[in-house]
Design a protein around this motif. Structure first.
Motif, PDB file in Angstrom:
ATOM      1  N   ALA A  49     -54.885 -23.224 -18.724  1.00 36.20           N
ATOM      2  CA  ALA A  49     -55.394 -22.956 -17.716  1.00 36.20           C
ATOM      3  C   ALA A  49     -54.367 -22.282 -16.840  1.00 36.20           C
ATOM      4  N   ARG A  50     -53.133 -22.503 -16.935  1.00 37.50           N
ATOM      5  CA  ARG A  50     -52.058 -21.777 -16.361  1.00 37.50           C
ATOM      6  C   ARG A  50     -51.588 -20.240 -16.962  1.00 37.50           C
ATOM      7  N   MET A  51     -52.049 -20.215 -18.315  1.00 46.20           N
ATOM      8  CA  MET A  51     -51.971 -19.104 -18.997  1.00 46.20           C
ATOM      9  C   MET A  51     -53.200 -18.258 -18.466  1.00 46.20           C
ATOM     10  N   VAL A  52     -54.222 -18.853 -18.086  1.00 44.17           N
ATOM     11  CA  VAL A  52     -55.332 -18.053 -17.685  1.00 44.17           C
ATOM     12  C   VAL A  52     -54.929 -17.418 -16.047  1.00 44.17           C
ATOM     13  N   ALA A  53     -54.482 -18.360 -15.500  1.00 45.18           N
ATOM     14  CA  ALA A  53     -54.208 -17.869 -14.203  1.00 45.18           C
ATOM     15  C   ALA A  53     -53.243 -16.906 -13.982  1.00 45.18           C
ATOM     16  N   VAL A  54     -52.053 -16.838 -15.070  1.00 42.47           N
ATOM     17  CA  VAL A  54     -51.100 -15.738 -15.171  1.00 42.47           C
ATOM     18  C   VAL A  54     -51.844 -14.527 -15.633  1.00 42.47           C
TER      19      VAL A  54
END
Length: 475
Positions: free
Chosen positions: A362-367
């Motif tokens: 989810a953090r990768m998608v946020a980036v």
């Protein structure tokens, strides 16, 4: 692939050098790729080895032209812009590392000129930013003994000038407009170094390369027993704009690479919009062609950095990103200051942070979404003056269907991706005379009713503005 060779396109970028041969119909031979290293010896310092970059280009040229017997081969070179190097005009030896476009070591020194930023912007089309060359040149002159000791042999200029000088023996150092214009020393109206700015920053014109048009007889390269004229030099983003399609005002072009860049062609008119760049895309005897430009410093490099911090392999995340975008319904927000916050805010120092919780994917998608949000903020600003009707997209991370679709959903514009995503190489070939036909691999992403991503963008803007207010800097 058997093609009739005509044009050798060379791209020296932040992470690799590339070269390929194109024919007159845009058919491309194999891309030769050589990775290059980057060093970050201190916070805000980003360096590369000038001789390594040169050798990587020479290796790519040799491999790309091996076995080609045509005598009609002509070459063009595009490089990362805003990267500066010092060298000896007699021996050609580098006297400094390449100070990358991402390098901000002299930001504090540059602040003393803040009161002059309006005049500087009018002359150059740029904001007062340490990403550009003037502060790097001044730092080298003040801090490097080898540079100071070179005396009348010293040349300091864009990376493109160093490479062209070394690739073409017996020539004088010169600079094309796209790269010269990224120094804060180049007048966008006269297409020459600006004597007022040289005096302001304390830089002697004699140490700079001569200014020449984009198309110019830069000299001759030797490769694979051939003599190849170098006929064109430009910046990577300037070349990408011309990658096989119309550059008219109906198009906004987005290049998604190490950084991400939004460009809208304005022809002979140099539009000024607060917070954005007025960049030179090309210049010849008929004058300059301008673009309105926005810049995002943390794109592919932000994804790579975050992947490493979260324990993903770089190759692994690239394969899985589309699946994560599809499956993560409500990612956190990411305030992306990797490499400094670019347009339209221009903050050399900004601490990146997540807003909200989420697992690693989810953090990768946020980036990934933060890259699109930064681009959308630039597009919103550009719409004060221009109204593009579609977006053309290219660059390495544009291979992600999920990113392209989300860009269409966010902008509410169709996003057209060429089958050839190596936009810089293709653009160099087109500028040299290659004319590609539409490809079956071209794809258009139509906007969908993705209200969730638009709502996240709205919340992201609020969070970013609050963070900027809490850490206000003089403007």
């Amino acid at each position: 692939m058997s093609i009739t060779p005509a044009f050798l396109a060379i791209d020296q970028g932040s992470h690799a050098s590339r070269a390929a041969v194109y024919d007159s119909r845009g058919q491309r031979g194999e891309i030769v790729y050589r990775a290059v290293a980057t060093e970050c010896p201190r916070p805000g310092w980003v360096e590369q080895d000038a001789e390594e970059l040169l050798e990587s280009v020479q290796e790519c040229v040799t491999q790309a032209t091996r076995g080609i017997g045509s005598t009609a081969l002509r070459a063009g070179l595009a490089t990362q812009r805003s990267s500066i190097v010092c060298w000896d005009r007699e021996s050609g030896a580098a006297l400094s590392p390449v100070l990358s476009w991402r390098d901000r070591r002299a930001a504090d020194w540059l602040e003393k000129f803040r009161a002059r930023q309006e005049d500087i912007g009018e002359r150059t089309g740029l904001p007062l930013s340490a990403h550009y060359g003037a502060s790097k040149i001044a730092w080298c002159l003040a801090n490097l003994d080898r540079v100071r000791g070179a005396h009348d042999r010293l040349v300091i200029g864009p990376l493109a000038s160093f490479l062209a000088h070394r690739l073409c023996p017996g020539t004088v150092p010169v600079s094309d407009p796209a790269n010269a214009s990224r120094t804060l020393l180049f007048n966008r109206h006269t297409l020459d170094w600006d004597d007022h700015l040289l005096g302001l920053f304390g830089i002697d014109r004699a140490i700079l390369p001569l200014c020449v048009p984009t198309r110019h007889s830069y000299g001759a390269m030797q490769a694979a027993a051939q003599t190849i004229p170098l006929e064109l030099v430009t910046g990577d983003q300037a070349a990408a704009l011309f990658a096989g399609a119309e550059t008219g005002s109906g198009n906004a072009f987005v290049n998604l690479g190490t950084g991400a860049f939004l460009q809208i062609a304005t022809g002979a008119e140099a539009l000024r919009v607060e917070g954005l760049l007025t960049s030179i895309a090309y210049a010849d005897e008929d004058g300059p062609r301008y673009v309105l430009e926005g810049t995002v410093n943390g794109a592919g490099n932000a994804l790579t950095q975050m992947a490493g911090e979260l324990g993903f392999d770089a190759a692994d995340y690239a394969v899985q990103l589309d699946g994560w975008i599809d499956s993560v319904r409500e990612p956190p927000l990411f305030l992306n200051g990797i490499g400094g916050l670019g347009s339209p805010w221009w903050r050399a120092e900004f601490d990146s942070r997540f807003i909200g919780a989420g697992e690693a994917r989810a953090r990768m998608v946020a980036v990934a979404e933060s890259i699109l949000f930064l681009l959308q903020a630039n597009l919103d600003r550009a719409r004060v003056a221009l109204a593009p009707t579609r977006i053309r997209v290219g660059g390495g991370i544009a291979r992600s269907d999920g990113l392209c679709q989300r860009l269409a959903d966010l902008s509410q514009l169709p996003v057209w991706r060429q089958g050839e995503t190596e936009s810089t190489l293709a653009g160099v070939a087109c500028l040299l005379g290659s004319k590609p036909a539409p490809s079956a691999r071209d794809h258009c992403f139509e906007p969908a009713g993705n209200r969730a991503v638009q709502e996240r963008y709205r919340r992201w803007l609020i969070e970013l503005e609050q963070a900027l207010e809490a850490n206000s800097e003089p403007r």
